[in-house]
Design a protein around this motif. Structure first.
Motif, PDB file in Angstrom:
ATOM      1  N   SER A 135      -8.646   0.043  -2.417  1.00 47.84           N
ATOM      2  CA  SER A 135      -8.375  -1.312  -1.492  1.00 47.84           C
ATOM      3  C   SER A 135      -8.157  -2.562  -2.757  1.00 47.84           C
ATOM      4  CB  SER A 135      -9.415  -1.704  -0.691  1.00 47.84           C
ATOM      5  OG  SER A 135      -9.711  -0.572   0.275  1.00 47.84           O
ATOM      6  N   VAL A 145      -7.631  -6.123   3.688  1.00 52.05           N
ATOM      7  CA  VAL A 145      -7.537  -4.360   4.223  1.00 52.05           C
ATOM      8  C   VAL A 145      -8.511  -4.503   5.316  1.00 52.05           C
ATOM      9  CG1 VAL A 145      -7.726  -2.239   3.651  1.00 52.05           C
ATOM     10  CG2 VAL A 145      -6.665  -3.758   2.015  1.00 52.05           C
ATOM     11  N   ARG A 189      -9.979   1.165   4.205  1.00 53.89           N
ATOM     12  CA  ARG A 189      -8.897   1.888   3.356  1.00 53.89           C
ATOM     13  C   ARG A 189      -8.180   2.902   4.289  1.00 53.89           C
ATOM     14  NH1 ARG A 189      -9.461   6.143   0.168  1.00 53.89           N
ATOM     15  NH2 ARG A 189      -7.846   6.438  -1.439  1.00 53.89           N
ATOM     16  N   LEU A 208      -5.700   1.930   6.791  1.00 52.87           N
ATOM     17  CA  LEU A 208      -4.628   1.366   6.214  1.00 52.87           C
ATOM     18  C   LEU A 208      -3.854   2.387   5.642  1.00 52.87           C
ATOM     19  CD1 LEU A 208      -2.642  -0.629   4.686  1.00 52.87           C
ATOM     20  CD2 LEU A 208      -4.300  -0.911   2.709  1.00 52.87           C
ATOM     21  N   TYR A 209      -4.408   3.651   5.076  1.00 50.37           N
ATOM     22  CA  TYR A 209      -3.695   4.551   4.710  1.00 50.37           C
ATOM     23  C   TYR A 209      -3.020   5.444   6.038  1.00 50.37           C
ATOM     24  CZ  TYR A 209      -2.255   8.948   2.660  1.00 50.37           C
ATOM     25  OH  TYR A 209      -1.588  10.136   2.204  1.00 50.37           O
ATOM     26  N   ILE A 257      -4.720  -2.479  -4.209  1.00 52.83           N
ATOM     27  CA  ILE A 257      -3.803  -2.886  -2.893  1.00 52.83           C
ATOM     28  C   ILE A 257      -3.865  -4.421  -3.056  1.00 52.83           C
ATOM     29  CG2 ILE A 257      -2.846  -2.766  -0.758  1.00 52.83           C
ATOM     30  CD1 ILE A 257      -4.389   0.123  -0.620  1.00 52.83           C
ATOM     31  N   ALA A 276       0.675  -1.258  -0.038  1.00 50.64           N
ATOM     32  CA  ALA A 276       0.048  -0.080  -0.123  1.00 50.64           C
ATOM     33  C   ALA A 276       0.789   1.252   0.084  1.00 50.64           C
ATOM     34  CB  ALA A 276      -0.711  -0.090   1.415  1.00 50.64           C
ATOM     35  N   THR A 335      -5.510   5.504  -5.291  1.00 54.08           N
ATOM     36  CA  THR A 335      -5.318   4.105  -4.810  1.00 54.08           C
ATOM     37  C   THR A 335      -6.477   3.300  -4.034  1.00 54.08           C
ATOM     38  OG1 THR A 335      -2.994   4.505  -4.558  1.00 54.08           O
ATOM     39  CG2 THR A 335      -3.663   2.626  -3.512  1.00 54.08           C
TER      40      THR A 335
END
Length: 224
Positions: free
Chosen positions: A45, A59, A66, A69-70, A48, A31, A43
């Motif tokens: 999910s 994710v 998402r 994750l970011y 990724i 990611a 970008t």
């Protein structure tokens, strides 16, 4: 193998945990590279998970969403640029406050140009240029703890309470030039201001002289 000597129940419990940690780290790395290349908005999910070769649900399972994750990518990206451990090493050393600041400036100068080799550098630069809805995660979880470390060092040098406005101002005037060197485009150092090249002779000495003279003036101005 080691698991052959463990009860089956122990081996079974440990393997999924290790696999989960490996998958989480792999997702974070993939990611980070995609966010560095395409940005927060570019970008998904799905992108990724396809690149990582994992199920689309991975994710949400490992990061909640998402955005989760970011947020984790932002924290790791900032760690790649400047780690909390490296800052603590200066603060907790036996050196005097003056030498600690000199060492801190030298560390930032040495890092300039190195960050461009990591995806973390590009992610942080993108986030600074175009803040995402997760900007507060970067500030609260990555920047604030490290700023607190530097503020403590600054307060000690100025002989002022850490809450004193001069501590924050002195920190800003010390760190901002270092951040400019870390995150500024390479052309700034090689073409526009070649004397800021990390290998330029006398750069650390000149920066340290300038910073410490300013801090000494601040300390004198606010001495009780």
């Amino acid at each position: 193998m080691a698991d052959q000597h463990l009860p089956k129940s122990h081996a079974a419990k440990r393997a999924p945990r290790q696999d989960g940690e490996n998958t989480r780290f792999h997702l974070l790395d993939v990611a980070g590279r995609l966010f560095a290349e395409h940005g927060y908005l570019g970008t998904s999910s799905k992108d990724i998970c396809l690149r990582a070769g994992v199920n689309i649900a991975a994710v949400n399972y490992h990061f909640g969403s998402r955005d989760g994750l970011y947020g984790a990518v932002l924290v790791e990206a900032h760690r790649q640029v400047v780690s909390q451990e490296s800052l603590l090493a200066f603060v907790q050393s036996d050196l005097g406050a003056r030498d600690k600041l000199r060492g801190l400036i030298s560390h930032f100068v040495a890092q300039a140009g190195q960050g461009e080799k990591s995806w973390g550098f590009r992610v942080v630069l993108r986030e600074m240029m175009s803040p995402s809805p997760m900007a507060s995660t970067l500030i609260n979880e990555a920047i604030a703890p490290k700023a607190g470390i530097v503020a403590g060092l600054m307060a000690g040098y100025l002989n002022l309470p850490i809450s004193h406005p001069a501590v924050q101002r002195g920190m800003m005037m010390t760190i901002v030039p270092c951040i400019t060197m870390l995150l500024g485009p390479e052309g700034l150092r090689t073409t526009v201001l070649p004397a800021l090249n990390p290998t330029s002779e006398g750069l650390v000495e000149d920066m340290t002289t300038f910073v410490l003279a300013g801090l000494d003036a601040l300390a004198a101005a606010h001495a009780s």
